[in-house]
Design a protein around this motif. Structure first.
Motif, short mmCIF file in Angstrom:
data_model
loop_
_atom_site.label_atom_id
_atom_site.label_comp_id
_atom_site.label_asym_id
_atom_site.label_seq_id
_atom_site.Cartn_x
_atom_site.Cartn_y
_atom_site.Cartn_z
N HIS A 140 46.25 134.63 12.13
CA HIS A 140 45.63 134.90 13.54
C HIS A 140 46.12 134.04 14.33
CE1 HIS A 140 43.68 139.17 13.28
NE2 HIS A 140 43.67 138.78 12.05
N SER A 141 46.50 133.16 14.12
CA SER A 141 47.12 132.08 15.25
C SER A 141 48.43 132.18 15.90
CB SER A 141 46.97 130.66 14.59
OG SER A 141 47.47 129.88 15.45
N PRO A 142 48.42 132.16 17.03
CA PRO A 142 49.65 132.30 17.72
C PRO A 142 50.83 131.47 17.16
CG PRO A 142 47.96 131.64 19.30
CD PRO A 142 47.49 131.81 18.07
N GLU A 143 50.64 130.35 16.71
CA GLU A 143 51.49 129.13 16.34
C GLU A 143 52.04 129.57 14.81
OE1 GLU A 143 48.52 128.05 17.47
OE2 GLU A 143 49.29 127.68 19.34
N PHE A 265 51.08 137.72 22.05
CA PHE A 265 52.11 137.47 21.01
C PHE A 265 52.30 138.25 19.79
CE2 PHE A 265 49.57 135.75 17.59
CZ PHE A 265 48.38 135.71 18.34
#
Lengths: 377, 83
Positions: A140-143, A265
């Protein structure tokens, strides 16, 4: 023919027409909404389930399936038990445990953790704690979402499906994995390692007691076919279902550098995955339409795109929705109340089309869905 | 009377937008219910997307970094999030 048609991505309005065409069939509207995963444009058919009734029904199906496999010697009952175990274990893993790691099952952190661990033990799947990190922190993290650091992509790569392979090789790789004993063995060992964690003795004790009881019951009933079919349902078919599902989930490697810094994103690399096809205009095609729905889309909905997986893109846009059992209706509502600058929803009909898009992306060096969104206009 | 269940109403100022929250609801929950745009993702205190800065007031939180999904206002608060 436009590229969109080749890729199978349709706009919500085109998609709505496909869903509404089901009203011409003999299927009841509520069944059509469940089967396709897409709500009707006008008839609002809210789910009858709350989180706890959903959980109870799925757990009851799971233990009923186990009972069929342990206590019955009739092969037909045992086969039904295998399907029940597959049906329910996939829902427990992909819906119940998934909502629990977001603290959106009951809404209470402790209750969600206990239910999540219990379900992870009985389905022999990844433990709640490590899944929470893999899913919430990395997926779930954009990175890291849909990049080479995403645990789902790491898994796909270990299965031999990776960026830069030709589409035909990817398809061959998918089928090879489905039938490969090596793939199933590795997957099973991975599941076992998650459960045999000596750093968590209490969980390990529960795990040991549960499986000791299961083995004892199987042994005392001398039910070898039941044990083999349990292995088929809970291990082999479960793994095939999970693997095929993730092959269609997101545009893997589509989270490009420029996309990572944007608010949405995840939006144009996720889609609604619906099960169905337009009701035929030609009368002669109607029997085929029913056959395709009953023998392809229905099994996919029962065993692969389970629960709210068809609306998985809605989950990424609204990850902490409490009323997730009603995701079919909520997603349609969200399409109508899209906020400024929010990208439009993308929709794909047919699991094969969703897999085709993912494999198309994996076989290319550049991400293409932005282009697809432009073409859809 | 039911304050021990529903919590006490508090005023939250988030990036200069004012809305009403509750001491029993996380800042994130209150923001979403009030349709306040806020960056968040997992909702369970892991991804770190909903990190906020407390400018004034008091919140209950177990984390070192304040996460909107994990902290409960104890009083009227003024918070902000980098866009």
């Amino acid at each position: 023919m436009s590229k969109i048609k080749n890729w199978g991505i349709v706009t919500p309005s085109q998609s709505q027409k496909i869903r509404n065409s089901y009203e011409k069939s003999l299927f009841p509207s509520r069944f059509s909404s469940w089967l396709t995963g897409k709500a009707h444009s006008e008839k609002r058919l809210n789910t009858i389930f709350s989180w706890w009734s959903y959980l109870c029904v799925v757990l009851a199906a799971f233990f009923m399936g186990l009972a069929c496999l342990i206590y019955s010697q009739l092969i037909t009952v045992q086969l039904a038990g295998t399907l029940l175990v597959l049906f329910s274990s996939r829902r427990l893993a992909a819906v119940v445990i998934h909502q629990a790691v977001h603290h959106r099952l009951s809404g209470n952190e402790m209750i969600d953790m206990l239910i999540g661990e219990f379900c992870a033990i009985i389905t022999f799947s990844q433990d709640f704690k490590s899944y929470k990190v893999d899913h919430c922190k990395l997926h779930h993290s954009p990175e890291t979402f849909a990049t080479k650091s995403d645990p789902i992509l790491i898994f796909l790569e270990t299965c031999g499906l990776t960026h830069g392979m030709s589409k035909s090789d990817l398809i061959l790789g998918l089928w090879s994995c489905i039938f490969s004993p090596f793939f199933h063995f590795k997957f099973m060992v991975k599941r076992a390692i998650h459960n045999l964690n000596f750093k968590r003795p209490v969980r390990l004790l529960f795990f040991g007691v549960y499986y000791a009881l299961l083995v004892f019951e199987m042994y005392s009933q001398n039910n070898i076919s039941g044990a083999l079919l349990l292995f088929l349902g809970l291990i082999l078919l479960y793994q095939i279902s999970a693997f095929v599902e993730i092959c269609s989930e997101h545009l893997w490697f589509g989270n490009t550098e420029e996309r990572r810094n944007t608010e949405y994103f995840y939006a144009d690399i996720s889609w609604g995955r619906f099960c169905g096809l337009p009701y035929p205009a030609v009368r002669n095609n109607v029997p085929t339409w029913y056959l395709v729905n009953l023998f392809y889309h229905l099994p996919v909905r029962l065993f692969i795109l389970v629960g709210d997986l068809p609306q998985h893109d809605f989950h990424h846009r609204h990850p902490i929705v409490v009323n997730w059992t009603n995701a079919i209706e909520l997603r349609n509502e969200a399409i109508g109340t899209i906020v400024e600058n929010e990208p439009r929803y993308l929709e794909v009909w047919g699991l094969h089309n969703a897999i085709g898009i993912v494999f198309e992306q994996l076989s290319q060096k550049q991400s293409f869905v932005n282009q697809c969104t432009i073409n859809a206009d | 009377m039911l304050e021990w269940i529903t919590g006490k109403k508090v005023e939250i100022i988030f990036n200069e937008k004012i809305f009403t929250g509750s001491t029993k609801k996380t800042v994130l929950q209150s923001a979403i219910e009030n349709k306040i745009p806020i960056r968040y993702n997992c909702g369970s205190g892991v991804c770190g997307q909903c990190a906020i800065t407390l400018n004034s007031g008091e919140v209950k939180s177990n984390n070192k970094i304040l996460l909107a999904c994990q902290c409960y206002p104890d009083s009227n608060i003024n918070i902000s999030q980098k866009v």
